[in-house]
Design an enzyme around this catalytic site. Structure first.
Site, mmCIF file in Angstrom:
data_model
loop_
_atom_site.group_PDB
_atom_site.id
_atom_site.type_symbol
_atom_site.label_atom_id
_atom_site.label_comp_id
_atom_site.label_asym_id
_atom_site.label_seq_id
_atom_site.Cartn_x
_atom_site.Cartn_y
_atom_site.Cartn_z
ATOM 1 N N GLY A 29 0.810 -1.223 0.000
ATOM 2 C CA GLY A 29 0.000 0.000 0.000
ATOM 3 C C GLY A 29 0.841 1.270 0.000
ATOM 4 O O GLY A 29 2.004 1.281 0.422
ATOM 5 N N TYR A 86 -13.642 -3.498 15.219
ATOM 6 C CA TYR A 86 -13.283 -3.252 13.820
ATOM 7 C C TYR A 86 -14.497 -3.408 12.897
ATOM 8 O O TYR A 86 -14.960 -2.447 12.292
ATOM 9 C CB TYR A 86 -12.145 -4.194 13.412
ATOM 10 C CG TYR A 86 -11.687 -3.988 11.990
ATOM 11 C CD1 TYR A 86 -11.042 -2.818 11.618
ATOM 12 C CD2 TYR A 86 -11.905 -4.955 11.012
ATOM 13 C CE1 TYR A 86 -10.646 -2.598 10.307
ATOM 14 C CE2 TYR A 86 -11.499 -4.760 9.706
ATOM 15 C CZ TYR A 86 -10.877 -3.586 9.357
ATOM 16 O OH TYR A 86 -10.495 -3.375 8.060
ATOM 17 N N LYS A 378 -5.143 8.629 -9.125
ATOM 18 C CA LYS A 378 -3.782 9.170 -9.254
ATOM 19 C C LYS A 378 -2.844 8.138 -9.898
ATOM 20 O O LYS A 378 -1.957 8.492 -10.663
ATOM 21 C CB LYS A 378 -3.265 9.608 -7.884
ATOM 22 C CG LYS A 378 -4.067 10.780 -7.316
ATOM 23 C CD LYS A 378 -3.496 11.329 -6.028
ATOM 24 C CE LYS A 378 -4.239 12.613 -5.648
ATOM 25 N NZ LYS A 378 -3.736 13.235 -4.425
ATOM 26 N N ASP A 497 -4.482 43.688 33.612
ATOM 27 C CA ASP A 497 -5.604 43.313 32.742
ATOM 28 C C ASP A 497 -6.726 42.760 33.634
ATOM 29 O O ASP A 497 -6.447 42.111 34.645
ATOM 30 C CB ASP A 497 -5.106 42.257 31.741
ATOM 31 C CG ASP A 497 -6.236 41.609 30.993
ATOM 32 O OD1 ASP A 497 -7.052 42.354 30.427
ATOM 33 O OD2 ASP A 497 -6.309 40.367 30.988
ATOM 34 N N TYR A 498 -7.980 43.003 33.262
ATOM 35 C CA TYR A 498 -9.069 42.563 34.148
ATOM 36 C C TYR A 498 -9.484 41.111 33.871
ATOM 37 O O TYR A 498 -9.070 40.199 34.582
ATOM 38 C CB TYR A 498 -10.273 43.523 34.047
ATOM 39 C CG TYR A 498 -11.307 43.177 35.098
ATOM 40 C CD1 TYR A 498 -11.112 43.557 36.432
ATOM 41 C CD2 TYR A 498 -12.430 42.434 34.782
ATOM 42 C CE1 TYR A 498 -12.025 43.187 37.420
ATOM 43 C CE2 TYR A 498 -13.344 42.070 35.761
ATOM 44 C CZ TYR A 498 -13.137 42.447 37.078
ATOM 45 O OH TYR A 498 -14.031 42.076 38.050
#
Ligand code: GDG
Length: 575
Positions: A29, A86, A378, A497-498
């Site tokens: 493959g 499977y 392909k 910073d809040y």
């Protein structure tokens, strides 16, 4: 040195029990070839099921030892695990759902339980191989829970996941009772890859709808990490197919077939037996071609290779029967003594014979109802060195996104399908060459090796990106230095910073009020004459005024649109 571990349901070698003992058959493959360059490297390993059930423990030791030499580590599964995890959850729940065949899906809690258990088993097998900082690349729909399981055990690991099948629209996914668990499973990865942008979009939309995470530019913000999502269209081993098609063996076989088929022009289709492949529709379209254009009767033959698969499963058995009957009916209706419309093979061929079929065919019919990518399309293109040949491709195969010079069809549109066949058979040679050349350049360039490289590079990048986006905790040494600098400074400007800093984020922003402890802290800081305390927030000035207005501190509200110095406490003004 960090190692790379590949994980997939099946190993790239099939172990079989024969009368002569156990045999080891390497897979041909594309995935095995593409990833060969990774898992065969020193120290790397591929983890997966070797494809057989054990008879005793000595077999386990023997197989483990034999595979170790080839950089593989087996996960042994029992017959009932294969049946439930499977054939059950993977192939009877996920496969039909993800390919838009929900009518074939089953929702068995026992299958799900087995899927969870086997993913955990794979997790243990990977952990036995993986160090804390290794890279792990998990493949496909059988192992969707694995990234999160691995993440829990190896928080620092680099984990990639690639899905080889389509990712369906949210409307399909939401049918699954276990949809949330599956998404959370994938989000254990640092990078989740798909064949196309379409699948990626479906995934991002499902994550937003079901988990409520925000997503921007393919980045998912989970409460703990940023996960990257991207499209990586898989390619083939281009040179291997060019060489196979040019081999003496392929040329010899082609000559034999050509002689047997006389002057017939050949249309070719190659698939595994599956309801996703549109095999019956293809036969009906071929029949329609012969009905609409009788001039092709006696002139054109379809060679149809169907590779046996899952034929014990009822849906597959009835599909097989449907195909057998259709082929029988069409052949009986149209055949002549010297000509057969359909040459149907229900078996697989060695690669060289496959290559000779690719050589022989003038037209390739690749017309699935749904397909993650489809590599046959392909491979056909790579095999056509002489610039002759036409690819008819379903617009619902992932490959259609790249191979836009094919004749694209909708497989349910039988008339369009038959017309495309006619168009392919009469296409002038220069147009064939033009289309093929463009597609060959693409298939050559974006081959399986560049696919592997791109994914691995992006995986490395995803980790880097996470580090730059992650919150860094101050080290004890940095804290000491900060405190010392603070004490030594005659004047200090404290910009705070809040939301997310002074208070945590709250699902309802109006409920993120400062508590008593925070107010005490701010007052203590602000009362020190050496300090100037500024609270910065995107919030509106009225809210800040209401919550903190009585403290002697500055505000920068509404992302800098409004300022309130302490001296003028009581109202904000534009800068
Ligand atoms: C998944 C996704 C995605 C076929 N017949 C013979 C034979 N083959 C080979 C072909 C090709 C391969 O099998 C089939 O590749 P596909 O891409 O079509 O599909 P799958 O591998 O089943 O499945 C799919 C792919 O993963 C990769 O991500 O494209 O969408 O479903 O390479 O050449 N090979 C030989 N004899 C045969 O008779 N030797």
């Amino acid at each position: 040195m960090p190692r790379t571990i590949i994980v997939s349901n099946r190993l790239p070698t099939k172990v079989q029990r024969t009368p002569d003992g156990l045999t080891f058959q390497p897979s041909e493959g594309g995935l095995a070839t593409g990833l060969g360059s990774i898992y065969r490297q020193e120290g790397n390993v591929w983890v997966g099921w070797p494809g057989l059930f054990l008879e005793d423990v000595t077999e386990e030791q023997y197989i483990t030892e034999a595979l170790r030499g080839d950089s593989m580590a087996p996960v042994f599964l029992t017959e009932s695990e294969i049946l439930d995890y499977y054939e059950g959850f993977s192939n009877s729940t996920l496969w039909p759902t993800f390919h838009y065949f929900p009518q074939f899906a089953t929702y068995e809690p026992a299958h799900w339980a087995a899927y969870v258990a086997v993913n955990e088993k794979f997790c243990q097998a990977v952990l036995a191989q993986a160090g804390p900082e290794d890279t792990i690349w998990v493949h496909d729909y059988q192992l969707m829970l694995l990234p999160a399981l691995l993440r829990a055990a190896r928080p620092e690991a680099t984990i990639g996941f690639f899905l080889h099948i389509p990712f369906p629209s949210y409307e399909l996914l939401r049918v699954l009772p276990w949809r949330t668990e599956l998404l959370l499973g994938l989000l254990g990865a640092d990078l989740v890859g798909f064949h196309t942008f379409g699948y990626m979009r479906h995934f991002l939309s499902a994550v937003t709808h079901l988990l409520g995470h925000s997503t921007t530019n393919g980045m998912i913000e989970t409460p703990t990490r940023t996960v990257l999502v991207d499209a990586f269209p898989m390619g083939i081993d281009y040179d291997r197919f060019v060489e196979a098609a040019a081999s003496d063996e392929a040329i010899r076989h082609e000559a034999i077939y050509r002689q047997a088929l006389s002057t017939s022009r050949i249309v070719l289709s190659i698939d595994r037996l599956d309801y996703t492949k549109g095999i019956a529709q293809r036969l009906l379209a071929f029949e329609l071609l012969l009905l609409r254009y009788p001039e092709w009767v006696g002139q054109v033959s379809l060679i149809m290779v169907v590779v046996p698969s899952r034929d014990q499963v009822p849906q597959y058995a009835s599909l097989k029967q449907e195909i057998d009957e259709l082929v029988g009916r069409i052949n009986a209706q149209f055949r002549t003594i010297g000509w057969n419309p359909i040459h149907y093979f229900y078996r697989s061929f060695p690669l060289e014979e496959l290559a000779s079929l690719y050589r022989l065919a003038e037209v390739a019919l690749v017309t699935p109802m749904r397909d993650g990518m489809n590599l046959v399309a392909k491979e056909f293109i790579a095999s056509k060195a002489d610039g002759r040949g036409v690819l008819i491709l379903s617009e619902r195969a992932g490959a259609a996104r790249e191979l836009s010079d094919a004749l694209l069809i909708n497989p349910t549109d039988l008339v369009g399908h038959a017309e495309a066949l006619h168009q392919a058979l009469v296409m002038p040679e220069d147009e064939q060459a033009q289309r093929l050349d463009a597609m060959r350049a693409l298939v050559k360039r974006y081959n399986v090796f560049s696919w592997t490289r791109l994914f691995m590079n992006q995986l490395t990048y995803s980790k880097m990106k996470q580090h730059t986006l992650a919150t860094d905790f101050l080290s004890p040494a940095a804290i000491d230095r900060l405190v010392a600098d603070y004490r030594a400074a005659p004047r200090r400007l404290l910009l705070l910073d809040y939301d997310g800093t002074l208070t945590g984020f709250h699902p309802d922003p109006q409920r993120a009020e400062p508590d008593f402890e925070l107010r005490l802290l701010l007052r203590a800081l602000a009362d020190n004459p050496q300090n100037r305390v500024v609270v910065i927030s995107g919030r509106d000035r009225t809210t800040l005024q209401k919550w903190l207005g009585d403290l002697p501190i500055d505000f920068i509200a509404e992302h800098g649109v409004w300022l309130r110095p302490p001296a003028r406490s009581g109202s904000c003004s534009r800068p």
